[in-house]
Write an enzyme that holds these catalytic residues in place. Structure first.
Site, mmCIF file in Angstrom:
data_model
loop_
_atom_site.group_PDB
_atom_site.id
_atom_site.type_symbol
_atom_site.label_atom_id
_atom_site.label_comp_id
_atom_site.label_asym_id
_atom_site.label_seq_id
_atom_site.Cartn_x
_atom_site.Cartn_y
_atom_site.Cartn_z
ATOM 1 C CG ASP A 44 -7.010 3.709 3.823
ATOM 2 O OD1 ASP A 44 -7.238 4.480 4.776
ATOM 3 O OD2 ASP A 44 -7.201 2.488 3.870
ATOM 4 C CB VAL A 45 -6.411 6.399 -2.475
ATOM 5 C CG1 VAL A 45 -6.234 4.895 -2.534
ATOM 6 C CG2 VAL A 45 -7.843 6.796 -2.729
#
Lengths: 461, 97
Positions: free
Chosen positions: A388-389
């Protein structure tokens, strides 16, 4: 004698503050920790000299027992298990504060007339301490894998939690304003323990950095409350320092996810049902997957490489293999850097600790803001167990649940190699368009095995 | 409001500000050790636990107090040791490189 005790407490307070100050640089941090430990030692010794203390036997038994448990667990724990260790220590601190408040309640309520300031601080101590105690154990269970890491929800969860809070409030007001009813007090203890469970259980694994920071803050505030209860300033000072530290970390973590604290705590993020917005049909898109040899070629012949570690690296304990790869690449003249997202892993600074354990020099580790401009002129980015990052949807897709979250600009590099077990979405439950980008090379497998294989392939180049 | 309580609240507010000031400067690399170090400091509740246990006038004090002493000691001893272990790893590199 009392003056000496008071002065020693002030000395301890000063050492606590200095110790925390020294913690702000890697070179002096160890000394800072030692200073704080000395401060604690001073505070304990002068308290034992206090004339209020008349019996020592049980104190000594308690200290010896606690020291053995504390020291063994501190020595045995693996660096990858650090988040749960910190979590559980937090819980014990909170529990101790709650117990102090409870003992004081029994003592004071015997002559039936509980002064209002005591009853307020006692109840605060019991509630904050109790929530910290069970909340930390749930966090520990989630991180250790005893309890599902994904959000656990049930119907009307928020309503039940709100009801518990209301009942606690009503009973507290009764105890404070009318009489020190023991039954009501027991119910408050029970409900605060229950609330701690309900508070942490709906929060997902990747949000743990926020929860651990917040519980850390709570354990400080609980100690503060205990300080008000036993009327001792050293508890108030040390407790508020910790409270402040935890709050700052909580704030940093929330900011790094572009979510409010309320959103982290109450939205059960990552259950999947909120993913609809950002998901695009993945069926017609193809990914480019590569084998060990290709991966080694891309990495080994690059001039510059940035490694992006995530929770996957911690889970697979791949940090030592990563260090080996780093040294190998450096030996070939590749400029290797690490990009650390603030919420990578399960607690603030988790990646830094793991890489430090594996002996990766900390000057190779860069924070998000410092490294982001560099991706555009980097040959290859190696992403290990992060998702997600690095999802560009946070930048581009206004309908995505993670839209607005600051990310690492991995997609700007010339090539991206992503080590991942499968194409499954990450914690937020959303698809990552980066996987289908033509310059992305998917390197499927477990982080540790893949990096080890990559190391042996690079050696053959 | 009792004067003692007022004093304590003053101390509380000022200490919170000191905490914010001192800690905002910690770099992300040290967030974990900071957290576990701070965590060890929150074991200061041990002072309260010692006072409760040591006054030894009640059975209930003794039981609750000893459990509190054990909990707080785990927090203090474990917290400081584990922080030291972590920081030791950070230090190694400065001397080697």
């Amino acid at each position: 004698m009392n003056t000496i005790i008071e002065l020693s407490y002030i000395l301890a307070a000063a050492l606590f503050i200095l110790g925390l100050k020294y913690m702000s640089s890697p070179a002096s941090a160890r000394k800072g920790n030692l200073m704080a430990a000395v401060a604690m030692f001073i505070a304990i010794v002068v308290t034992l000299l206090d004339r209020q203390i008349i019996s020592y036997t049980w104190i000594i038994v308690g200290i010896i027992l606690g020291s053995i448990i504390g020291a063994t667990s501190a020595r045995m724990v693996k660096m990858t298990a650090m988040p749960q260790m910190v979590g559980i220590f937090n819980g014990f601190g909170g529990g101790a504060s709650a117990l102090v408040a409870i003992a004081e309640f029994f003592k004071l309520s015997q002559n039936s007339n509980l002064p209002m300031d005591s009853s307020i601080t006692i109840i605060l101590g019991v509630i904050i301490g109790g929530v910290t105690f069970t909340g930390s154990f749930i966090a520990f269970g989630k991180l250790e894998g005893f309890i599902s890491g994904s959000p656990v929800t049930f119907p009307l969860q928020n309503v039940v939690s709100a009801l518990i809070l209301i009942v606690m409030l009503v009973l507290s007001v009764y105890i404070i304003g009318w009489e020190a009813n023991w039954l009501f007090f027991y119910i408050i203890i029970g409900l605060s323990l229950l609330y701690g469970v309900l508070f942490v259980i709906p929060i997902g694994g990747a949000d743990m950095p926020v929860v651990i920071s917040l519980l850390n803050s709570f354990s400080g505030l609980a100690a503060c409350a205990a300080g008000f209860v036993v009327k001792n300033d050293i508890l108030i000072i040390a407790g508020s320092l910790v409270g402040a530290a935890g709050l700052i970390l909580t704030q940093i973590m929330c900011k790094a996810m572009n979510r409010s604290l309320a959103n982290v705590l109450f939205s059960a993020f990552g259950t999947g049902d909120m993913a609809a917005g950002g998901t695009t049909a993945a069926g017609d898109k193809s990914v480019h997957s590569i084998d060990n040899e290709e991966a080694a070629m891309v990495m080994g012949y690059a001039q510059s490489a940035i490694i992006v570690p995530g929770y996957g690296m911690a889970a697979a304990q791949a940090q030592h293999a990563v260090r080996e790869l780093t040294e190998l690449l450096q030996g070939r003249g590749v400029d290797v850097k690490f990009a650390i997202h603030p919420v990578a892993g399960r607690m603030p600074g988790h990646m830094n600790v793991l890489l430090a354990e594996a002996n990766v020099p900390y000057n190779l580790l860069y924070d998000m803001d410092d490294i982001n401009p560099e991706f555009a002129h980097t040959d290859v980015v190696l992403v290990i167990g992060a998702n997600d990052v690095i999802n560009p949807a946070a930048r581009n897709d206004t309908t995505s649940p993670i839209y607005g979250m600051p990310i690492l600009d991995v997609d700007k590099a010339r090539n991206v190699i992503i080590v991942k077990r499968s194409l499954n979405p990450g914690f937020a439950g959303i698809d990552n368009e980066l996987f289908y980008n033509p310059k992305t090379l998917m390197y499927f497998g477990s982080a540790k095995e893949k990096i080890q294989e990559l190391v042996s392939e690079v050696k053959k180049l | 409001m009792p004067e003692g309580l007022l004093m304590s609240i003053t101390v509380f507010v000022l200490a919170m500000f000191v905490g914010f000031e001192v800690i905002t400067k910690v770099p992300p690399t040290l967030h974990t050790p900071l957290m576990s170090g701070a965590n060890a400091i929150s074991g200061i509740a041990i002072i309260g636990a010692l006072l409760v246990t040591g006054r030894g006038n009640q059975y209930i004090d003794l039981i609750v107090g000893v459990v509190a002493v054990v909990f707080a000691t785990i927090n203090v001893v474990g917290g400081f040791l584990v922080t030291d272990r972590m920081l030791h790893m950070f230090k190694k590199k400065t001397t080697e490189k």
